[in-house]
Scaffold this motif. Sequence first.
Motif, mmCIF file in Angstrom:
data_model
loop_
_atom_site.group_PDB
_atom_site.id
_atom_site.type_symbol
_atom_site.label_atom_id
_atom_site.label_comp_id
_atom_site.label_asym_id
_atom_site.label_seq_id
_atom_site.Cartn_x
_atom_site.Cartn_y
_atom_site.Cartn_z
ATOM 1 N N GLY A 252 6.591 0.086 10.827
ATOM 2 C CA GLY A 252 5.277 -0.037 10.188
ATOM 3 C C GLY A 252 4.144 0.454 11.076
ATOM 4 N N LEU B 69 4.745 -11.403 10.737
ATOM 5 C CA LEU B 69 5.288 -10.575 9.655
ATOM 6 C C LEU B 69 5.337 -11.395 8.367
ATOM 7 C CD1 LEU B 69 8.174 -8.630 11.416
ATOM 8 C CD2 LEU B 69 6.006 -7.718 10.561
ATOM 9 N N PRO B 70 5.237 -10.764 7.208
ATOM 10 C CA PRO B 70 5.156 -9.328 6.997
ATOM 11 C C PRO B 70 3.706 -8.850 6.926
ATOM 12 C CG PRO B 70 5.511 -10.419 4.901
ATOM 13 C CD PRO B 70 5.368 -11.508 5.926
ATOM 14 N N VAL B 71 3.319 -7.944 7.784
ATOM 15 C CA VAL B 71 2.026 -7.276 7.642
ATOM 16 C C VAL B 71 2.212 -6.195 6.575
ATOM 17 C CG1 VAL B 71 0.350 -5.775 8.777
ATOM 18 C CG2 VAL B 71 1.308 -7.706 10.017
ATOM 19 N N PRO B 72 1.406 -6.222 5.488
ATOM 20 C CA PRO B 72 1.631 -5.257 4.413
ATOM 21 C C PRO B 72 1.334 -3.831 4.836
ATOM 22 C CG PRO B 72 -0.368 -6.532 4.025
ATOM 23 C CD PRO B 72 0.289 -7.129 5.217
ATOM 24 N N ASP B 73 0.424 -3.693 5.775
ATOM 25 C CA ASP B 73 0.017 -2.350 6.184
ATOM 26 C C ASP B 73 -0.657 -2.498 7.555
ATOM 27 O OD1 ASP B 73 -0.906 0.283 6.273
ATOM 28 O OD2 ASP B 73 -2.768 -0.265 5.272
ATOM 29 N N ARG C 67 -0.864 7.492 9.637
ATOM 30 C CA ARG C 67 -1.787 7.485 8.493
ATOM 31 C C ARG C 67 -3.242 7.587 8.939
ATOM 32 N NH1 ARG C 67 1.864 4.082 5.420
ATOM 33 N NH2 ARG C 67 1.014 2.161 6.245
ATOM 34 N N GLN D 61 4.186 4.286 11.273
ATOM 35 C CA GLN D 61 3.685 4.859 10.009
ATOM 36 C C GLN D 61 2.163 4.769 9.935
ATOM 37 O OE1 GLN D 61 6.025 2.470 7.222
ATOM 38 N NE2 GLN D 61 7.109 4.299 6.533
ATOM 39 N N SER E 183 -7.932 -5.838 5.091
ATOM 40 C CA SER E 183 -8.264 -4.680 5.921
ATOM 41 C C SER E 183 -9.305 -5.040 6.982
ATOM 42 C CB SER E 183 -8.780 -3.548 5.020
ATOM 43 O OG SER E 183 -9.210 -2.474 5.803
ATOM 44 N N PRO F 285 7.962 -0.591 5.068
ATOM 45 C CA PRO F 285 9.410 -0.803 4.961
ATOM 46 C C PRO F 285 9.728 -2.032 4.108
ATOM 47 C CG PRO F 285 8.739 -0.541 7.268
ATOM 48 C CD PRO F 285 7.490 -0.697 6.470
ATOM 49 N N GLN G 19 3.452 10.693 4.564
ATOM 50 C CA GLN G 19 3.112 9.797 5.679
ATOM 51 C C GLN G 19 1.749 10.088 6.301
ATOM 52 O OE1 GLN G 19 6.667 7.943 7.790
ATOM 53 N NE2 GLN G 19 7.156 10.089 7.890
ATOM 54 N N SER G 20 1.192 11.244 6.016
ATOM 55 C CA SER G 20 -0.070 11.605 6.670
ATOM 56 C C SER G 20 -1.278 11.255 5.775
ATOM 57 C CB SER G 20 -0.063 13.094 7.010
ATOM 58 O OG SER G 20 0.159 13.839 5.842
ATOM 59 N N SER G 21 -2.441 11.772 6.144
ATOM 60 C CA SER G 21 -3.671 11.432 5.411
ATOM 61 C C SER G 21 -4.431 12.683 5.002
ATOM 62 C CB SER G 21 -4.582 10.595 6.306
ATOM 63 O OG SER G 21 -3.963 9.402 6.652
ATOM 64 N N PHE H 121 -8.608 -6.054 11.128
ATOM 65 C CA PHE H 121 -9.227 -5.302 12.230
ATOM 66 C C PHE H 121 -9.942 -6.238 13.195
ATOM 67 C CE2 PHE H 121 -12.706 -3.056 14.249
ATOM 68 C CZ PHE H 121 -12.087 -1.907 14.709
ATOM 69 N N VAL I 225 -1.926 -11.880 7.713
ATOM 70 C CA VAL I 225 -0.757 -12.411 7.003
ATOM 71 C C VAL I 225 -1.060 -13.783 6.400
ATOM 72 C CG1 VAL I 225 1.626 -13.211 7.338
ATOM 73 C CG2 VAL I 225 0.871 -11.078 8.376
ATOM 74 N N SER J 215 -2.554 -0.474 9.047
ATOM 75 C CA SER J 215 -3.673 0.463 9.204
ATOM 76 C C SER J 215 -4.841 -0.152 9.983
ATOM 77 C CB SER J 215 -4.166 0.953 7.843
ATOM 78 O OG SER J 215 -3.188 1.752 7.250
ATOM 79 N N SER J 216 -5.110 -1.445 9.770
ATOM 80 C CA SER J 216 -6.233 -2.074 10.479
ATOM 81 C C SER J 216 -5.977 -2.080 11.978
ATOM 82 C CB SER J 216 -6.439 -3.508 9.989
ATOM 83 O OG SER J 216 -6.848 -3.494 8.646
ATOM 84 N N GLN J 217 -4.730 -2.381 12.369
ATOM 85 C CA GLN J 217 -4.390 -2.385 13.788
ATOM 86 C C GLN J 217 -4.437 -0.957 14.340
ATOM 87 O OE1 GLN J 217 -2.742 -4.154 11.457
ATOM 88 N NE2 GLN J 217 -3.258 -6.197 12.150
#
Lengths: 289, 397
Positions: free
Chosen positions: B242, B211-215, B249, B245, A252, A212, A127-129, A256, A264, B217-219
């Motif tokens: 999510g 949803l579903p956001v795949p990841d 990360r 997690q 990505s 998940p 779970q970490s980096s 942001f 999505v 990380s950007s947020q």
Amino acid sequence: MLILQLLVNGVLLAGMYLLMAQSLNLIFGVMRIVNFAQGTMIAVAGLFTVWLATRIGLNPFLAIPIVFVAMFWIGAIVERLLLRRITLRGTQGELMTLMVTFGISFVLINVALKAWGSEYVSLPYLQSSWRLGPIEFAKSLVIAGAFGTVLSAALFSWLNFTGSGKALLATSQSRIGAGTCGIDAGRMSTLAFALGSALAAAAGTVLVLVTPLGPQSGNDLTILCFVVIALGGLGDYLGAILGALVVGVAQSVLGFYLGGNVQVLLPYILLILIMLFIPRGLSLSRLAR
Amino acid sequence: MRRRFGALALAAVAGLVFAACGGTAAQPSGTGGGPPIALGGSISETGNLSADATYELQGIQLAVEQINSKGGVLGRRLTFKYYDDKSDAGTAVRLYQRLITQDKVNFLLGPYSSGITQAMASIPNKYQVVSVDAGASLPTIFKAPNKYNFSDVASSETYIEQVLPIAKQHGLNKVALLVFNSAFSLACGAARKQQAQQLGMNIVYENTYSLPVPDFSSQALGIKNAGAEVIIGCTYYPDAIGIAQALNRVGYKPTMFAETVGPPEAGFVKTLGPIANGIITNTQWWPSLHTPGNSQFVSSFKSKYGIDPDYHAASGYAAVQILAEGIRRAGAIDQNKVRAALLKGNIPTVQGTWNCDQYGLPVGIKNYLAQYQGGVMKLVYPENVAEAPIQIPYTGA
């Protein structure tokens, strides 16, 4: 530095998407079937991995060969019992195979619902980096991306440099031509669907570490995979890499700057744009030729 | 190729139609001093909302079973017919139409989530059938012209409302808001934003997602980049996981981390492991509260399902208690008499004594804060009922 981190995240996500989408390409390339059960196969494999990890304490990476082999044989049986019996020629054949793979998807979803319930699950693993200077590399995505790259390279090498791989490739280029050279096209179709199913399963074992998954996650995953390979050119293995990079990096960066709603929506917007403007995709292989 | 795409689109539509045609499940009816009183509802057994909704369903089923074991209501047994709405509002609307027009149920129990209840809310009013909605916290549902809907959960606008004042007391100022694009979460997010502004806190990051956001990380990177000290997540179960997690990360630990819905479910901590420690969440019910029949509810739920109940289970259970008591007091299967009896309130439930305003919106439902500490969820606020003091900062380990 922020933009570099976003790009790194996007590339890592692309590795994950490539892993998920490449088997869709393989099945389409050989059988001309868009496997709508692709996403569900990924999700079910992920759920099976969680079950193996929580019930018998199996490391998710050790689960990969088990899930891979199980799904290979399930794929082979499905191809022999269902897909083989459908006339694949013409629009009607295409629709029939689409409906059958939809059906397979619903059967898998309901089997998974009965077996594991409807809850979304993941695993508290990797779970970490890893930190390299100011950049964070999410362990689960690095492993998934590396795994995707290795599998893609192995698939590419097998298709181009081995006898059986070349036979499969030849079948994808011309079933009649391959048949006249003594290649059993039916056997190649079984191999393609079995291998495609197994590769999807391998993707699921890694994806469940990143996000998940539930039995019904599959449809969204199928669309995502479809966008990746459509963008790269259906059946084009090199193009899929580019497709995955475009989707991963765009999600990505746009996630942001513009938020989760756009993130999505993006695959669906891309799908419409591809259909309108580049129905043959970016097709790296064509450009290379 | 274009033809193939067209075929795909057609097949996709066909698939969605299949997906919307859910299977049914019904509890066998029984016999008593008259024909059974039929309750009906839809529940999200599958889809994004299933984790929370399944608890609500289990609470409903347990209450029906226990009321029947004590002779039912007005000498008649209760039955509960339900369908899976697949976490889809459109499907739920069709199912409620069917429950009333084809299945001829006597009373309704609402679906899970404010969004789905909002979609079906006009149906009880159109057919003038009383509906007790255990999964709806959006206050706008319980306004004119709706007269037959009743809720037994606190308003969406009050979820995790104690977090920002506590953060302010600890000198925290920078707030991040992550809001799921649903009726409940949007209402909650708007209320928390207004609260932060009233407290003079600085909202440094705000994002709405579907949803579903795949990841995520950007947020998570956006939150990290903004240096948020407090994260308010207006979430459901999959996104609650999510987001936690993804924060891990990108290597970011805020001082306080709160999520509305998701953390109370058993799968949350199993999925996240130590990352869950320190996450704060909302609950409107707790096993240790001294409310009527609460300890018996907890033990019988655990005995029947092998897991501890959460507040969704309690609200489902309480919804049946409220409806049954309303029928009992009305003395007949008469919608207007039952509605009038419910409006008088003062009904004992496992959540406490239930009362409502003239449109069925509950009055006096309390919110509590719970937090994962050492892998176990503990009640941490308010202090007079807390099992442990609230732990700040968020450890995630």
